[in-house]
Design an enzyme around this catalytic site. Sequence first.
Site, PDB file in Angstrom:
ATOM      1  N   GLY A  20     125.053-128.690  -3.441  1.00  0.00           N
ATOM      2  CA  GLY A  20     123.714-129.193  -3.139  1.00  0.00           C
ATOM      3  C   GLY A  20     123.319-128.818  -1.732  1.00  0.00           C
ATOM      4  N   CYS A  24     131.905-128.104  -3.749  1.00  0.00           N
ATOM      5  CA  CYS A  24     131.176-128.206  -2.485  1.00  0.00           C
ATOM      6  C   CYS A  24     130.590-129.616  -2.340  1.00  0.00           C
ATOM      7  CB  CYS A  24     130.112-127.112  -2.405  1.00  0.00           C
ATOM      8  SG  CYS A  24     129.417-126.891  -0.746  1.00  0.00           S
ATOM      9  N   TYR A  25     129.270-129.761  -2.408  1.00  0.00           N
ATOM     10  CA  TYR A  25     128.667-131.090  -2.326  1.00  0.00           C
ATOM     11  C   TYR A  25     129.248-132.009  -3.397  1.00  0.00           C
ATOM     12  CZ  TYR A  25     125.026-134.716  -2.250  1.00  0.00           C
ATOM     13  OH  TYR A  25     124.348-135.916  -2.171  1.00  0.00           O
ATOM     14  N   HIS A  58     133.058-122.200  -3.329  1.00  0.00           N
ATOM     15  CA  HIS A  58     132.259-121.911  -4.528  1.00  0.00           C
ATOM     16  C   HIS A  58     133.031-120.950  -5.438  1.00  0.00           C
ATOM     17  CE1 HIS A  58     128.409-123.838  -3.539  1.00  0.00           C
ATOM     18  NE2 HIS A  58     128.762-123.599  -2.283  1.00  0.00           N
ATOM     19  N   GLU A 118     132.271-120.117  -8.399  1.00  0.00           N
ATOM     20  CA  GLU A 118     131.386-119.448  -9.352  1.00  0.00           C
ATOM     21  C   GLU A 118     130.830-118.128  -8.855  1.00  0.00           C
ATOM     22  OE1 GLU A 118     128.610-122.140  -6.943  1.00  0.00           O
ATOM     23  OE2 GLU A 118     130.703-122.103  -7.596  1.00  0.00           O
ATOM     24  N   SER A 145     107.877-109.339 -30.343  1.00  0.00           N
ATOM     25  CA  SER A 145     107.279-108.607 -29.232  1.00  0.00           C
ATOM     26  C   SER A 145     107.943-107.255 -29.054  1.00  0.00           C
ATOM     27  CB  SER A 145     107.441-109.406 -27.926  1.00  0.00           C
ATOM     28  OG  SER A 145     108.802-109.475 -27.560  1.00  0.00           O
ATOM     29  N   GLY A 171     110.869-107.098 -27.644  1.00  0.00           N
ATOM     30  CA  GLY A 171     111.871-107.371 -26.639  1.00  0.00           C
ATOM     31  C   GLY A 171     113.145-107.902 -27.266  1.00  0.00           C
ATOM     32  N   VAL A 172     114.196-107.987 -26.453  1.00  0.00           N
ATOM     33  CA  VAL A 172     115.493-108.401 -26.976  1.00  0.00           C
ATOM     34  C   VAL A 172     115.465-109.836 -27.489  1.00  0.00           C
ATOM     35  CG1 VAL A 172     116.324-109.041 -24.662  1.00  0.00           C
ATOM     36  CG2 VAL A 172     117.961-108.555 -26.478  1.00  0.00           C
ATOM     37  N   ASP A 173     114.725-110.721 -26.829  1.00  0.00           N
ATOM     38  CA  ASP A 173     114.744-112.132 -27.210  1.00  0.00           C
ATOM     39  C   ASP A 173     114.187-112.344 -28.621  1.00  0.00           C
ATOM     40  OD1 ASP A 173     115.609-112.393 -24.621  1.00  0.00           O
ATOM     41  OD2 ASP A 173     113.697-113.123 -23.850  1.00  0.00           O
ATOM     42  N   LYS A 230     120.425-114.850 -21.044  1.00  0.00           N
ATOM     43  CA  LYS A 230     120.068-113.504 -21.491  1.00  0.00           C
ATOM     44  C   LYS A 230     121.298-112.661 -21.849  1.00  0.00           C
ATOM     45  CE  LYS A 230     116.467-111.508 -21.213  1.00  0.00           C
ATOM     46  NZ  LYS A 230     115.379-111.218 -22.174  1.00  0.00           N
TER      47      LYS A 230
END
Length: 518
Positions: free
Chosen positions: A59, A86-87, A173, A175, A227, A229-231, A374
């Site tokens: 945070g 962290c926080y 961190h 990640e 559309s 697109g991939v989605d 994604k």
Amino acid sequence: MSAEREFDQVLVVDFGAQYAQLIARRVREAHVYSEIVPHSITADEVRAKAPQAIILSGGPKSVNAPGAPRMDRDIFQLGIPMLGICYGQQLMAVALGGEVSRSGVGEYGKSELAVQTPGVVMDGTPERQTVWMSHFDAVVTPPDGFRVTAATGTSPCAVIEDTERRLFGVQFHPEVTHTPHGQSVLRRFLYDGAGCHPDWTPLNVIEELVDRIREQVGDRPVLCGLSGGVDSSVAAALVHRAVGDQLTCVFVDHGLMRHDEGVQVERTFRGHFDVNLVHRKEQDRFLDALAGVTDPETKRKIIGEQFIRVFEDAAREVYGDAPGVKFLVQGTLYPDVIESGSDTASTIKSHHNVGGLPADMDFELVEPLRSLFKDEVRIIGEELGLPEEMVWRQPFPGPGLAVRIVGDVTRDRLDMVRAADHIALEELRRAGLERELWQSYAALLSVRSVGVMGDERTYGHPIVLRAVTSEDAMTADWARIPYDVLERISSRIINEVPGVNRVVYDITSKPPGTIEWE
């Protein structure tokens, strides 16, 4: 995923950190399902979700600052394995009786961590290793029951563990890629500390999503908005696998697409999908509705409403007067949901397939990708057998070029930005950079600039080039495009696109900017 899911779930409690979404993605990369929740979540709400583990994010504030975000203390008493980052580590320490104070020296960027004893989360990592820090406060006294397993020069309690209560905390961190062994730390917590099963895999996810689609729609017909697109493509493929010929795909060509995209989309889908495809050419309808509109949020909501109205027209052709629920498939992703805001999150922008939907929409939405990032969607698309060029297409906003034109959307301005965009993408593809970029495009501003072409003064339009690298669009960095490539793009646009006399390159990251200009 709903409460009936078959996967272990990890809740990532968001304390306002820019890395909360990244934590959630890293958990999924370990094949465990994760979900981001606000720090205002109550113990009863956590209990109802029945997570296998909880991760407290970092945070931006000091845990000792007035008004710093807190969490329901009763959550610590639920007996759920927990990792504080962290926080989150500091909050856990304070809540359980430890001490957090300022060491007098901040710790930002790379630090050397000394592992005193591996414990659980540091098991299998080197005794000395690089980690990424971003803090001024630090845990100086851990709560009773905790032991220190690693430290740095300024963080005496960089890693703490209470294995009996299955509570863990790291000041760094794990990640971020700047912590080389960070993913190992997360896996050790998930598998060894929390007992999570790594079954969040593409094939398992596909089976789960297909089952949910069948449960939702039954034997009713379903419309899917394509559309190209991939989605929307992956959403259509999932629904088709689930309900077969109950699906009708509707491709709305709103006239706001990239160069030759409408032709490409129809050719691809008629050749690849064994489904009924309805191609609606609606440029006049959309441009009439957008005439004179300059506010970007208004543009998005207008386009979202017009999409729905077109689908309602198509639905009458598909459903007729048959009673019952009407279903509409949309490729909404998890970042769309986050960015469109909630009671605990401010709205960055309204996605036309989330926050911009009209209140009187006559459909029940089928959103099979709503819980996915994604990169997960692309992997699932490959598993479903979609063509590579479709799966790896760069993201394109639902409102199309309308949000890449700052100001009024007209046919002339569309032609201008479409031509410039085509040149930019063509040159990036030739340079072998297309797959390295998350998104790249040209935008047209509402201002003009003075120039000289030949012996004449010009007063033309500037084109903005935008190219970013990202993993999930939640954060993005501007791409370091080689100067010679930028030079070719600029030269071609100015020479080949009438009305343009200047090309500039956007070097803004996200945050503070967004990927799209509007």
